[in-house]
Each structure stands twice: as structure tokens, then as C-alpha cells.
Design a protein around this motif. Structure first.
Motif, PDB file in Angstrom:
ATOM      1  N   GLU A 147       0.834  -1.208   0.000  1.00  0.00           N
ATOM      2  CA  GLU A 147       0.000   0.000   0.000  1.00  0.00           C
ATOM      3  C   GLU A 147       0.869   1.259   0.000  1.00  0.00           C
ATOM      4  OE1 GLU A 147      -3.918  -1.595   2.493  1.00  0.00           O
ATOM      5  OE2 GLU A 147      -2.137  -0.878   3.570  1.00  0.00           O
ATOM      6  N   LYS A 148       1.975   1.190   0.726  1.00  0.00           N
ATOM      7  CA  LYS A 148       2.884   2.340   0.790  1.00  0.00           C
ATOM      8  C   LYS A 148       3.486   2.641  -0.584  1.00  0.00           C
ATOM      9  CE  LYS A 148       6.989   3.984   3.271  1.00  0.00           C
ATOM     10  NZ  LYS A 148       8.028   3.651   4.268  1.00  0.00           N
ATOM     11  N   VAL A 149       3.934   1.616  -1.265  1.00  0.00           N
ATOM     12  CA  VAL A 149       4.534   1.786  -2.598  1.00  0.00           C
ATOM     13  C   VAL A 149       3.495   2.347  -3.571  1.00  0.00           C
ATOM     14  CG1 VAL A 149       5.487   0.562  -4.582  1.00  0.00           C
ATOM     15  CG2 VAL A 149       6.292   0.018  -2.278  1.00  0.00           C
ATOM     16  N   ALA A 150       2.272   1.835  -3.502  1.00  0.00           N
ATOM     17  CA  ALA A 150       1.200   2.301  -4.395  1.00  0.00           C
ATOM     18  C   ALA A 150       0.864   3.760  -4.118  1.00  0.00           C
ATOM     19  CB  ALA A 150      -0.037   1.426  -4.210  1.00  0.00           C
ATOM     20  N   PHE A 151       0.835   4.118  -2.841  1.00  0.00           N
ATOM     21  CA  PHE A 151       0.517   5.504  -2.471  1.00  0.00           C
ATOM     22  C   PHE A 151       1.603   6.463  -2.966  1.00  0.00           C
ATOM     23  CE2 PHE A 151       0.955   9.029   0.592  1.00  0.00           C
ATOM     24  CZ  PHE A 151      -0.287   9.628   0.416  1.00  0.00           C
ATOM     25  N   GLU A 152       2.856   6.087  -2.769  1.00  0.00           N
ATOM     26  CA  GLU A 152       3.962   6.943  -3.215  1.00  0.00           C
ATOM     27  C   GLU A 152       3.967   7.090  -4.734  1.00  0.00           C
ATOM     28  OE1 GLU A 152       7.273   4.976  -1.419  1.00  0.00           O
ATOM     29  OE2 GLU A 152       7.041   6.029   0.506  1.00  0.00           O
ATOM     30  N   ALA A 153       3.557   6.056  -5.442  1.00  0.00           N
ATOM     31  CA  ALA A 153       3.464   6.122  -6.900  1.00  0.00           C
ATOM     32  C   ALA A 153       2.378   7.114  -7.315  1.00  0.00           C
ATOM     33  CB  ALA A 153       3.168   4.738  -7.472  1.00  0.00           C
ATOM     34  N   LYS A 154       1.264   7.122  -6.585  1.00  0.00           N
ATOM     35  CA  LYS A 154       0.180   8.069  -6.875  1.00  0.00           C
ATOM     36  C   LYS A 154       0.643   9.501  -6.666  1.00  0.00           C
ATOM     37  CE  LYS A 154      -3.104   6.241  -4.277  1.00  0.00           C
ATOM     38  NZ  LYS A 154      -4.440   6.091  -3.662  1.00  0.00           N
ATOM     39  N   LEU A 155       1.428   9.726  -5.622  1.00  0.00           N
ATOM     40  CA  LEU A 155       1.934  11.072  -5.351  1.00  0.00           C
ATOM     41  C   LEU A 155       2.825  11.559  -6.487  1.00  0.00           C
ATOM     42  CD1 LEU A 155       2.901  11.013  -1.545  1.00  0.00           C
ATOM     43  CD2 LEU A 155       0.850  11.960  -2.595  1.00  0.00           C
ATOM     44  N   GLN A 156       3.632  10.664  -7.026  1.00  0.00           N
ATOM     45  CA  GLN A 156       4.559  11.048  -8.088  1.00  0.00           C
ATOM     46  C   GLN A 156       3.844  11.313  -9.415  1.00  0.00           C
ATOM     47  OE1 GLN A 156       7.784  11.775  -7.605  1.00  0.00           O
ATOM     48  NE2 GLN A 156       7.350  11.356  -5.446  1.00  0.00           N
ATOM     49  N   SER A 157       2.711  10.663  -9.617  1.00  0.00           N
ATOM     50  CA  SER A 157       1.998  10.798 -10.889  1.00  0.00           C
ATOM     51  C   SER A 157       0.878  11.826 -10.864  1.00  0.00           C
ATOM     52  CB  SER A 157       1.415   9.434 -11.308  1.00  0.00           C
ATOM     53  OG  SER A 157       0.473   8.994 -10.352  1.00  0.00           O
ATOM     54  N   ASN A 158       0.527  12.316  -9.667  1.00  0.00           N
ATOM     55  CA  ASN A 158      -0.588  13.254  -9.537  1.00  0.00           C
ATOM     56  C   ASN A 158      -0.124  14.485  -8.759  1.00  0.00           C
ATOM     57  OD1 ASN A 158      -2.968  14.651  -8.784  1.00  0.00           O
ATOM     58  ND2 ASN A 158      -4.172  12.751  -8.843  1.00  0.00           N
ATOM     59  N   ALA A 159       0.150  15.581  -9.478  1.00  0.00           N
ATOM     60  CA  ALA A 159       0.690  16.789  -8.855  1.00  0.00           C
ATOM     61  C   ALA A 159      -0.284  17.409  -7.863  1.00  0.00           C
ATOM     62  CB  ALA A 159       1.051  17.810  -9.930  1.00  0.00           C
ATOM     63  N   ASP A 160      -1.590  17.393  -8.190  1.00  0.00           N
ATOM     64  CA  ASP A 160      -2.582  17.970  -7.274  1.00  0.00           C
ATOM     65  C   ASP A 160      -2.663  17.179  -5.972  1.00  0.00           C
ATOM     66  OD1 ASP A 160      -3.193  19.953  -9.063  1.00  0.00           O
ATOM     67  OD2 ASP A 160      -4.896  18.893  -9.936  1.00  0.00           O
ATOM     68  N   LEU A 161      -2.640  15.851  -6.099  1.00  0.00           N
ATOM     69  CA  LEU A 161      -2.675  15.000  -4.911  1.00  0.00           C
ATOM     70  C   LEU A 161      -1.438  15.233  -4.052  1.00  0.00           C
ATOM     71  CD1 LEU A 161      -4.153  12.638  -3.441  1.00  0.00           C
ATOM     72  CD2 LEU A 161      -2.642  11.095  -4.688  1.00  0.00           C
ATOM     73  N   LYS A 162      -0.290  15.382  -4.710  1.00  0.00           N
ATOM     74  CA  LYS A 162       0.960  15.618  -4.003  1.00  0.00           C
ATOM     75  C   LYS A 162       0.905  16.931  -3.220  1.00  0.00           C
ATOM     76  CE  LYS A 162       5.982  15.525  -4.711  1.00  0.00           C
ATOM     77  NZ  LYS A 162       7.053  15.359  -5.721  1.00  0.00           N
ATOM     78  N   GLN A 163       0.305  17.960  -3.833  1.00  0.00           N
ATOM     79  CA  GLN A 163       0.183  19.251  -3.162  1.00  0.00           C
ATOM     80  C   GLN A 163      -0.759  19.159  -1.965  1.00  0.00           C
ATOM     81  OE1 GLN A 163       1.946  21.884  -3.669  1.00  0.00           O
ATOM     82  NE2 GLN A 163       0.904  23.140  -2.144  1.00  0.00           N
ATOM     83  N   GLU A 164      -1.874  18.454  -2.139  1.00  0.00           N
ATOM     84  CA  GLU A 164      -2.812  18.268  -1.025  1.00  0.00           C
ATOM     85  C   GLU A 164      -2.140  17.528   0.127  1.00  0.00           C
ATOM     86  OE1 GLU A 164      -7.095  17.399  -1.362  1.00  0.00           O
ATOM     87  OE2 GLU A 164      -6.650  17.132  -3.490  1.00  0.00           O
ATOM     88  N   PHE A 165      -1.331  16.516  -0.225  1.00  0.00           N
ATOM     89  CA  PHE A 165      -0.640  15.747   0.814  1.00  0.00           C
ATOM     90  C   PHE A 165       0.330  16.637   1.592  1.00  0.00           C
ATOM     91  CE2 PHE A 165       3.053  13.076   2.068  1.00  0.00           C
ATOM     92  CZ  PHE A 165       2.412  12.316   3.035  1.00  0.00           C
TER      93      PHE A 165
END
Length: 245
Positions: A21-39
Motif C-alpha cells: 500500500e505504501k509503494v502504491a501511495f507513493e506512486a500516486k503522489l509522483q503521478s498526480n501533482a494535485d494529490l501531491k500538493q494536497e498531501f
């Protein structure tokens, strides 16, 4: 949907996700700039709200500020909706502002009551006993201290057979059960230790209160905390938790 997203943020920061789950979440952060900013915003708010304030007034002032900020975002974005035509750029800003407002609201709701994670600070497991199972002891210590509670519980169960009267082993087994959300089993052990005469009796009472806190049984938690005497090592932290309930 947004609440589930923020829960995932929370679980990541609290190291509660599995490795997959951690690896999948970190992959989402790298591919989604808006999600990364919210995080990033969530992480900043988490740091602020987790800070230790000198008094309750300081904490309340922060919460009031966050509430006002959320209201300001909502009012501002409502005003922008007066025009029926919204550019793509302004639409993105609207989404970001709305997300921040929702995030702040989630934080205010989440922090209405104290959280288990704010008080569950376990001492490292370092056994003084040594016997024929030194490898098992070391494995149990390492597993517990790295929050691998399933392995720690299994190793402690083996050790309990060799040291059936060792209350420390029993206590840490119960803590593992608590971390694994096996509340009934954990509380049975905590209750047995708390009513005994060992040096761990008050600590077991404290952990029984934490188990109730984790289950959001706030009234039962308060009742248990009130039984901790002023002379106990856990009294001050119990008093702090009691004041927050």
C-alpha cells in the motif's frame, strides 16, 4: 471520497500502510501533482495539530484559526461562482481551494477528541531475562521495537511458555494485541495485571484506558483513567489525556 483520501494520508504518516500500500501511495503522489500538493498541506496541518501546546487555550486558538480559514475559502470561492463561465485555470483553483477547505474541516472533526496515536508511545522492549531462547528474545525485541506486532506477539507467546510468571512478557503481549485491534483479548490481560501486585499494575491500567480510547469509548476511558493514583508514574500523562476528553 475526500475523507477516505485524508485517511490514507493519515495512515501513511502514521506508518500504518502495508509495504504494498505504501509503494502504491507513493506512486500516486509522483503521478498526480494535485494529490501531491494536497498531501503536503495535510502533512503541514498534521504537524501543527500534533504540536505540544503549553495549554488548552493555545490549542483551541489554532483550531479556531483553521475553522475561520476554511470558512474564508468557502466564501471566496462562492463569490467566484457569480460568473457562469469559469476558465480552466480558475476551475483548478476552485478545486484546490475546496479541497483545502474540506481538509481543514476533516482536521477539526478528527481532532475533536484525542487520538490513540497521540498517546500510544510504547517503551522499547528490552528484556532482562535470558534463558535457552535468547534468539527468540532478540527476535521479539526487534519485532516489537520496529512495530511488527504480529511477529512480536508470536515470539512473546513462545517466551511465555518458558517464563509463565513473567508479567512483563504478558504486558507486551497485550500491547501487541491492542495494536492489532484485538481489544477483548488485550483488555483481559490488562485487567489481570492491573489487579495484581506487580510493578506493572498501574501501567496495565493505563493501557486498558488506551484500549478504550482507541475504540472511542470515551466515558469508559475517563473512568479508567481516574483510577490511576497520583503516586503512579503514569499519573501525569493520564491527567493530560483526561483533560482532553
Amino acid at each position: 471520497m475526500d475523507e477516505l483520501k485524508y485517511i490514507e494520508f493519515e495512515n501513511y504518516l502514521k506508518n500504518k500502510l502495508s509495504q504494498t500500500e505504501k509503494v502504491a501511495f507513493e506512486a500516486k503522489l509522483q503521478s498526480n501533482a494535485d494529490l501531491k500538493q494536497e498531501f503536503k498541506i495535510y502533512k503541514a496541518l498534521e504537524t501543527s495539530l500534533s504540536s505540544k501546546f503549553e495549554n488548552e487555550k493555545g490549542e483551541q486558538e489554532l483550531r479556531n484559526t483553521l475553522t475561520n480559514l476554511g470558512n474564508q475559502f468557502i466564501k471566496t470561492e462562492k463569490a467566484k461562482k457569480e460568473s457562469k463561465v469559469i476558465s480552466l485555470f480558475n476551475y483548478k483553483k476552485l478545486l484546490v481551494a475546496a479541497s483545502i477547505a474540506l481538509l481543514i474541516g476533516f482536521f477539526i472533526f478528527k481532532n475533536g477528541n484525542p487520538a490513540y496515536s497521540d498517546f500510544a508511545n510504547h517503551s522499547n522492549l528490552e528484556f532482562t531475562v535470558r534463558g535457552d531462547n535468547n534468539t527468540t528474545i532478540k527476535t521479539a525485541e526487534t519485532a516489537f521495537n520496529t512495530k511488527n506486532y504480529t511477529t512480536a506477539f508470536a515470539q512473546l507467546t513462545v517466551l511465555e511458555k518458558e517464563f509463565p510468571n513473567n508479567v512483563e512478557i504478558q504486558l507486551y503481549k497485550a500491547i501487541c494485541l491492542l495494536e492489532l485491534d484485538k481489544f477483548s483479548q488485550a483488555e483481559t490481560i490488562f485487567e489481570k495485571i492491573s489487579t495484581g501486585n506487580s510493578a506493572y499494575s498501574t501501567k496495565a491500567t493505563w493501557y486498558k484506558a488506551l484500549s478504550l480510547l482507541k475504540q472511542e469509548k470515551f466515558e469508559a476511558c475517563k473512568s479508567t483513567l481516574k483510577t490511576i493514583p497520583e503516586s503512579a508514574e503514569e499519573y501525569e500523562i493520564a491527567k493530560k489525556l483526561l483533560n482532553k476528553l
